[in-house]
Design a protein around this motif. Structure first.
Motif, mmCIF file in Angstrom:
data_model
loop_
_atom_site.group_PDB
_atom_site.id
_atom_site.type_symbol
_atom_site.label_atom_id
_atom_site.label_comp_id
_atom_site.label_asym_id
_atom_site.label_seq_id
_atom_site.Cartn_x
_atom_site.Cartn_y
_atom_site.Cartn_z
ATOM 1 N N GLU A 29 -3.947 -7.196 -13.450
ATOM 2 C CA GLU A 29 -2.611 -7.415 -12.904
ATOM 3 C C GLU A 29 -1.740 -6.213 -13.243
ATOM 4 O O GLU A 29 -1.816 -5.680 -14.360
ATOM 5 C CB GLU A 29 -1.988 -8.691 -13.491
ATOM 6 C CG GLU A 29 -0.635 -9.034 -12.912
ATOM 7 C CD GLU A 29 -0.082 -10.323 -13.482
ATOM 8 O OE1 GLU A 29 0.650 -11.027 -12.783
ATOM 9 O OE2 GLU A 29 -0.401 -10.640 -14.648
ATOM 10 N N LYS A 30 -0.932 -5.793 -12.287
ATOM 11 C CA LYS A 30 -0.014 -4.693 -12.538
ATOM 12 C C LYS A 30 1.278 -5.249 -13.109
ATOM 13 O O LYS A 30 1.939 -6.080 -12.498
ATOM 14 C CB LYS A 30 0.271 -3.923 -11.240
ATOM 15 C CG LYS A 30 1.075 -2.647 -11.457
ATOM 16 C CD LYS A 30 1.220 -1.875 -10.157
ATOM 17 C CE LYS A 30 1.986 -0.570 -10.372
ATOM 18 N NZ LYS A 30 2.117 0.213 -9.120
ATOM 19 N N LYS A 31 1.641 -4.783 -14.303
ATOM 20 C CA LYS A 31 2.858 -5.267 -14.955
ATOM 21 C C LYS A 31 4.087 -4.555 -14.394
ATOM 22 O O LYS A 31 3.984 -3.578 -13.656
ATOM 23 C CB LYS A 31 2.745 -5.042 -16.467
ATOM 24 C CG LYS A 31 1.610 -5.840 -17.113
ATOM 25 C CD LYS A 31 1.571 -5.678 -18.616
ATOM 26 C CE LYS A 31 1.088 -4.315 -19.041
ATOM 27 N NZ LYS A 31 0.864 -4.218 -20.507
ATOM 28 N N LYS A 32 5.260 -5.067 -14.732
ATOM 29 C CA LYS A 32 6.508 -4.505 -14.203
ATOM 30 C C LYS A 32 6.704 -3.050 -14.597
ATOM 31 O O LYS A 32 7.345 -2.279 -13.873
ATOM 32 C CB LYS A 32 7.695 -5.345 -14.692
ATOM 33 C CG LYS A 32 7.748 -6.738 -14.065
ATOM 34 C CD LYS A 32 8.960 -7.510 -14.544
ATOM 35 C CE LYS A 32 9.006 -8.889 -13.895
ATOM 36 N NZ LYS A 32 10.179 -9.683 -14.378
ATOM 37 N N ASP A 33 6.141 -2.651 -15.740
ATOM 38 C CA ASP A 33 6.292 -1.258 -16.174
ATOM 39 C C ASP A 33 5.249 -0.336 -15.533
ATOM 40 O O ASP A 33 5.171 0.854 -15.847
ATOM 41 C CB ASP A 33 6.207 -1.157 -17.699
ATOM 42 C CG ASP A 33 4.859 -1.614 -18.265
ATOM 43 O OD1 ASP A 33 3.953 -1.956 -17.460
ATOM 44 O OD2 ASP A 33 4.701 -1.621 -19.502
ATOM 45 N N MET A 71 -4.949 -4.011 -8.091
ATOM 46 C CA MET A 71 -5.099 -2.605 -8.452
ATOM 47 C C MET A 71 -6.499 -2.367 -8.994
ATOM 48 O O MET A 71 -7.024 -3.174 -9.771
ATOM 49 C CB MET A 71 -4.069 -2.221 -9.522
ATOM 50 C CG MET A 71 -2.628 -2.305 -9.045
ATOM 51 S SD MET A 71 -2.251 -1.081 -7.775
ATOM 52 C CE MET A 71 -2.378 0.443 -8.719
ATOM 53 N N PRO A 72 -7.160 -1.272 -8.590
ATOM 54 C CA PRO A 72 -8.479 -0.980 -9.150
ATOM 55 C C PRO A 72 -8.370 -0.618 -10.626
ATOM 56 O O PRO A 72 -7.326 -0.168 -11.100
ATOM 57 C CB PRO A 72 -8.962 0.203 -8.309
ATOM 58 C CG PRO A 72 -7.710 0.859 -7.824
ATOM 59 C CD PRO A 72 -6.706 -0.243 -7.647
ATOM 60 N N LEU A 73 -9.458 -0.814 -11.341
ATOM 61 C CA LEU A 73 -9.488 -0.556 -12.773
ATOM 62 C C LEU A 73 -10.179 0.776 -13.048
ATOM 63 O O LEU A 73 -11.384 0.911 -12.783
ATOM 64 C CB LEU A 73 -10.239 -1.675 -13.490
ATOM 65 C CG LEU A 73 -9.480 -2.996 -13.642
ATOM 66 C CD1 LEU A 73 -10.434 -4.095 -14.080
ATOM 67 C CD2 LEU A 73 -8.346 -2.849 -14.633
#
Length: 487
Positions: free
Chosen positions: A351-355, A419-421
């Motif tokens: 998961e992409k965080k807000k930052d 998002m890819p890792l």
């Protein structure tokens, strides 16, 4: 698409129907001498048969399905012999119930169509409904297409509305076309067919005019229309995802996709029955023998599993425990087993965080806990060599030096992608405490997988929506070697 659109019998039957209409008489389809005659309804304009397909159920039993706007079920031809189809679900508008959305953003589920079904007989060569050729199963399955997480996301709670009207931004249909060109013997969907939960906001051209909610119009737009080429290409195995739980699209799941008989109380129509509707027993789908190796799929319903350990006294924990005992028993009946559920047990979530940083989490904790109570740290019995899931909107391939089954994730079927890792994001990490990660690859290109059987081994390939090869793996027993393909 199969070129045999109309059989000789179908043309004759259509002519017979026309003659009956002109004479003002009711029309029947003749069977063999001395046998009961069947009505020739639904050998009509193909527009009244918008969707026909074959789904495989317990022990690989093929079931022909048809959705029609006609008043009666169509005739099913099996090797030229006509037979009746039974009503699975009649047209109905189901009263609004509690859903994952607020009452103001929910509505009754309208199914103004008749859903019909009939088992296919063993060993038949051809079957058709209303002149449309069905994909009949093969005794030995060698090439499989795998897709998952395919619908167009429209979700008010996330304020996320995917561009359902843009075939590049919601590329499920073009991916299906590429996958159908591989000419599979079988198609697997690992869950989450339906994503259009809430209305497109006024003034949003990306999804303007899209149906929403859990009725037939949404199922048709989100799954049946774009999936048509694959529905006609091969029989399907349907895995249930969390989007098909009773709080979401469970009504359509039971009416349309689940291979088992539809039962009142297990149809997700009433919230008080969700404890029945949200769980269903595992089953096996044999794939036949290649060489001396008998292979099968094991299908597991994880639609309601949380991602936290369940209390042992909870009903879901006891339910999953009994179901995994069944999985163990099923696995003992084949040399090579592929366990399939929606939530990756040995995969990574992201998961992409807000930052802007990526948050990475391990496999499903609830199912890991249940499995280690039965099978200790290996989690699965030795006959389970691979696991196959969706839920994470990526393609993933994970192999382990600790002897755990290879995990494949095919969740990049068209819904909003994760998002890819990068390799650095999983360095030193593992999806399960006792699993030692040997190889990890992933992609967030919209695409599909193929699994092709060879003598004593499998070739696994990941493709993008244009049919370009991304990753290739060679799997033999629990040893899998993967490589990225830069072509």
């Amino acid at each position: 698409m199969n070129g045999r659109l109309f059989s000789t019998f179908s043309f004759a039957a259509v002519a017979l129907v026309a003659a009956g209409v002109l004479s003002g008489c009711s029309t029947t389809v003749p069977e063999l001498a001395g046998k009961k005659q069947l009505p020739a309804v639904a050998l009509q304009d193909p527009a009244t048969l918008p969707d026909t397909w074959v789904v495989l159920g317990e022990q690989g039993q093929p079931v022909a399905r048809a959705v029609t706007s006609a008043a009666e079920c169509p005739v099913l031809l099996q090797d030229g012999t006509p037979g009746s189809m039974q009503v699975r679900a009649r047209p109905e508008t189901i009263a609004q119930r509690k859903t994952a959305s607020s009452p103001d953003n929910s509505k009754p589920s309208a199914f103004p169509v008749l859903v019909c079904e009939a088992p296919l007989k063993p060993g038949i060569s051809h079957a058709s409904i209303g002149g449309r050729e069905l994909a009949v199963p093969k005794a030995t399955v060698q090439k499989i297409v795998v897709i998952g997480d395919t619908g167009c996301r429209m979700k008010l709670a996330d304020n996320y509305f995917q561009s359902c009207n843009d075939s590049d931004k919601w590329a499920f249909r073009s991916m299906v076309q590429a996958a159908a060109q591989t000419h599979p013997d079988l198609v697997i969907h690992v869950g989450d067919y339906h994503y259009r939960e809430n209305a497109c906001p006024d003034g949003n051209p990306a999804c303007a005019g899209s149906p929403w909610g859990y009725g037939w119009d949404t199922w048709k737009a989100d799954f049946f229309d774009p999936a048509k080429a694959l529905l006609q290409a091969a029989p399907w195995v349907m895995v249930r995802g969390n989007h098909e739980s009773c709080l979401r699209a469970g009504q359509g799941w039971w009416r349309l996709l689940d291979p088992r008989p539809l039962q009142a109380g297990r149809d997700c129509n009433l919230a008080e029955n969700d404890q029945k509707g949200d769980y269903s027993a595992p089953y096996a789908v044999p794939l036949g023998k290649v060489g001396n190796e008998a292979a099968q799929l094991i299908v597991f319903d994880s639609s309601k599993v949380p991602n936290k350990v369940l209390a042992k006294e909870d009903v879901p924990h006891r339910t999953y425990m009994e179901q995994f005992k069944t999985v163990n028993a099923l696995a003992a009946k084949a040399d090579f087993n592929i366990f399939m559920n929606h939530h990756p047990i040995l995969g990574f979530g992201v998961e992409k965080k807000k930052d802007g940083q990526l948050s990475v989490w391990p496999g499903n904790a609830a199912l890991q806990d249940v499995l280690q109570n039965l099978n200790a740290t290996p989690l699965f019995p030795s006959q389970v060599q691979a696991t196959l899931s969706g839920h994470v909107h990526l393609f993933e391939a994970l192999t382990f030096s600790s002897g755990h089954p290879t995990q494949f994730v095919s969740g990049n079927g068209g819904s909003s992608l994760d998002m890819p890792l990068p390799a650095t994001a999983v360095t030193g990490k593992t999806p399960y405490s006792a699993a030692v990660l040997e190889h990890f690859s992933n992609s967030n290109d919209v695409g599909f997988m193929t699994m092709e059987r060879e003598l004593q081994s499998w070739k696994i390939q990941a493709w993008n929506k244009e049919g370009k090869l991304i990753t290739e793996c060679h799997m033999e027993n629990r040893k899998t070697v993967c490589r990225a393909v830069n072509s």
